[in-house]
Write an enzyme that holds these catalytic residues in place. Structure first.
Site, mmCIF file in Angstrom:
data_model
loop_
_atom_site.group_PDB
_atom_site.id
_atom_site.type_symbol
_atom_site.label_atom_id
_atom_site.label_comp_id
_atom_site.label_asym_id
_atom_site.label_seq_id
_atom_site.Cartn_x
_atom_site.Cartn_y
_atom_site.Cartn_z
ATOM 1 N N LYS A 1 9.306 -4.412 -14.415
ATOM 2 C CA LYS A 1 10.191 -5.138 -13.500
ATOM 3 C C LYS A 1 10.838 -6.283 -14.267
ATOM 4 O O LYS A 1 10.130 -7.158 -14.770
ATOM 5 C CB LYS A 1 9.397 -5.676 -12.312
ATOM 6 C CG LYS A 1 8.873 -4.557 -11.418
ATOM 7 C CD LYS A 1 7.889 -5.103 -10.395
ATOM 8 C CE LYS A 1 7.296 -4.002 -9.554
ATOM 9 N NZ LYS A 1 8.122 -3.613 -8.404
ATOM 10 N N GLY B 1 0.764 -1.248 0.000
ATOM 11 C CA GLY B 1 0.000 0.000 0.000
ATOM 12 C C GLY B 1 0.795 1.297 0.000
ATOM 13 O O GLY B 1 0.213 2.359 0.209
ATOM 14 N N ASP C 1 -5.190 -5.657 -5.887
ATOM 15 C CA ASP C 1 -4.129 -6.648 -5.660
ATOM 16 C C ASP C 1 -4.784 -7.929 -5.154
ATOM 17 O O ASP C 1 -5.822 -7.872 -4.474
ATOM 18 C CB ASP C 1 -3.106 -6.130 -4.628
ATOM 19 C CG ASP C 1 -1.740 -6.799 -4.770
ATOM 20 O OD1 ASP C 1 -1.675 -8.049 -4.708
ATOM 21 O OD2 ASP C 1 -0.754 -6.075 -4.952
HETATM 22 C C1 SAM Z 1 6.235 -4.573 -5.525
HETATM 23 S S1 SAM Z 1 4.678 -5.028 -4.939
HETATM 24 C C2 SAM Z 1 3.835 -3.499 -5.028
HETATM 25 C C3 SAM Z 1 4.209 -2.524 -3.978
HETATM 26 C C4 SAM Z 1 3.249 -1.347 -3.877
HETATM 27 N N1 SAM Z 1 3.331 -0.479 -5.047
HETATM 28 C C5 SAM Z 1 3.496 -0.514 -2.647
HETATM 29 O O1 SAM Z 1 3.774 0.669 -2.793
HETATM 30 O O2 SAM Z 1 3.375 -1.035 -1.541
HETATM 31 C C6 SAM Z 1 4.027 -5.927 -6.270
HETATM 32 C C7 SAM Z 1 2.615 -6.398 -6.073
HETATM 33 O O3 SAM Z 1 2.135 -6.952 -7.289
HETATM 34 C C8 SAM Z 1 1.113 -7.842 -6.915
HETATM 35 N N2 SAM Z 1 0.628 -8.674 -8.019
HETATM 36 C C9 SAM Z 1 1.240 -9.695 -8.643
HETATM 37 N N3 SAM Z 1 0.423 -10.224 -9.587
HETATM 38 C C10 SAM Z 1 -0.724 -9.472 -9.565
HETATM 39 C C11 SAM Z 1 -1.929 -9.509 -10.286
HETATM 40 N N4 SAM Z 1 -2.136 -10.415 -11.243
HETATM 41 N N5 SAM Z 1 -2.875 -8.582 -10.002
HETATM 42 C C12 SAM Z 1 -2.682 -7.670 -9.028
HETATM 43 N N6 SAM Z 1 -1.562 -7.610 -8.306
HETATM 44 C C13 SAM Z 1 -0.590 -8.487 -8.563
HETATM 45 C C14 SAM Z 1 1.737 -8.616 -5.777
HETATM 46 O O4 SAM Z 1 0.739 -9.256 -5.004
HETATM 47 C C15 SAM Z 1 2.458 -7.513 -5.029
HETATM 48 O O5 SAM Z 1 1.698 -7.045 -3.945
#
Ligand code: SAM
Length: 306
Positions: free
Chosen positions: A269, A185, A202
């Site tokens: 990424k 978040g 998410d």
């Molecule tokens: C690097 S984290 C994001 C961090 C976030 N921007 C923050 O500021 O806290 C990446 C996120 O991508 C999510 N994710 C991966 N595949 C996904 C999908 N198909 N739909 C939504 N979220 C996804 C993961 O669950 C993870 O929470």
């Protein structure tokens, strides 16, 4: 972010730490010399992406002494940032006699410095490489903030702070933001703090303290399954989803096709080697640009603001 590039000129590109090979790959035959992270090259068009700071039209300047170096740099302009990779002691002695450039971390919301900031290095004891005009207003492209180490649940918020500071633009109160891949978040926290309305998407949960913010609505589902027609007009679409860049490209194209999204800011990424093909596909999207933020790891940020 003005970043003029006169044709047929030389540039020195400072690679982000750990990404010299990516920069060299992008520059190909345009690269002429590499000095640690600094690659001197024919000015590349399109501009390379794996760059922390671009030095425009760098000059080689012969110096007889430390005092001579100071005199010659000051004769060009006031503010200089040192990139030191060799001759550290001598470079530090020169830097000490140049006007101090503020190294204070920035408070989020303060504008990026506007005074011209040149960059210089010592190629050897008697040769400076110096460029009065650079792409970044920050020394070596490094943006440092006074961090909030208690409220945001991850350090990812620093990417948005940096992006908004460089752009001089951010979501306004009441604007509608989609935050895809939002957990835990950090980004939603930034966006809601700016007064925007946020839908945080998410499969994983948001930190409860963030989810409780009145501007945030959470959707526990895959961002790839979201139907743009059901979402309606979006002021800003953000994605920090962990996925292959090619999959993100398909997602972005789906949302772009609706014509209903005004602005995008997405993290590419890379897992394993850099996917240059997909990187170029993003870079080719009209009116958009790719950049490497100081807060990015093996990542790039793609933005489209109109
Ligand atoms: C690097 S984290 C994001 C961090 C976030 N921007 C923050 O500021 O806290 C990446 C996120 O991508 C999510 N994710 C991966 N595949 C996904 C999908 N198909 N739909 C939504 N979220 C996804 C993961 O669950 C993870 O929470």
């Amino acid at each position: 972010m003005p970043d003029p590039q006169p044709p047929d000129s030389l540039s020195a590109y400072l690679a982000p730490e750990g990404f010299v090979a990516d920069l060299q790959h992008e520059l190909g035959g345009d690269a002429l010399e590499t000095h640690d992270r600094l690659v001197l090259a024919r000015t590349a068009n399109p501009r390379p992406v794996w760059v922390a700071n671009t030095w425009h039209a760098p000059q080689r300047i012969e110096i007889a002494s430390i005092g001579d170096a100071v005199k010659k740099l000051r004769a060009i302009q006031r503010n200089w940032a040192l990139y030191s990779y060799a001759e550290h002691r001598r470079a530090a002695l020169i830097a000490e006699q140049l006007p101090k450039v503020s190294a204070k971390p920035l408070s989020f919301g303060a504008p990026a410095p506007s005074a011209p900031l040149g960059s210089w290095t010592l190629l050897d004891k008697t040769t400076l490489l110096a460029a009065p005009r650079c792409s970044s207003p920050f020394p070596n492209g490094e943006v440092h903030f006074i961090e909030d180490r208690t409220t945001p649940p991850s350090r990812a918020y620093l990417k948005l702070w940096e992006l908004f500071t460089l752009l001089g633009e951010h979501p306004k109160p009441g604007e509608f933001c989609l935050d895809l891949g939002a957990s835990p978040g950090g980004w939603s926290w930034v966006l809601a703090g700016l007064g925007a309305r946020v839908h945080s998407v998410d499969k994983a949960p948001l930190d409860p303290a963030i989810a409780a913010h009145p501007n945030i609505e959470t959707l526990r589902e895959s961002a790839f399954g979201l139907d743009p027609a059901k979402v309606g007009p979006v002021d800003w679409l953000f994605s920090d989803i962990v996925c292959y860049p090619a999959r993100l490209y398909t997602l972005v194209e789906k949302w772009r096709a609706t014509g209903n999204v005004r602005r995008f800011a997405c993290t590419l990424k890379f897992q394993g080697p850099t996917d240059f093909d997909t990187m170029r596909k993003f870079a080719a999207i009209p009116d958009s640009r790719l950049l490497h933020l100081h807060a990015n790891k093996h990542e790039l940020t793609w933005i489209k603001l109109r």
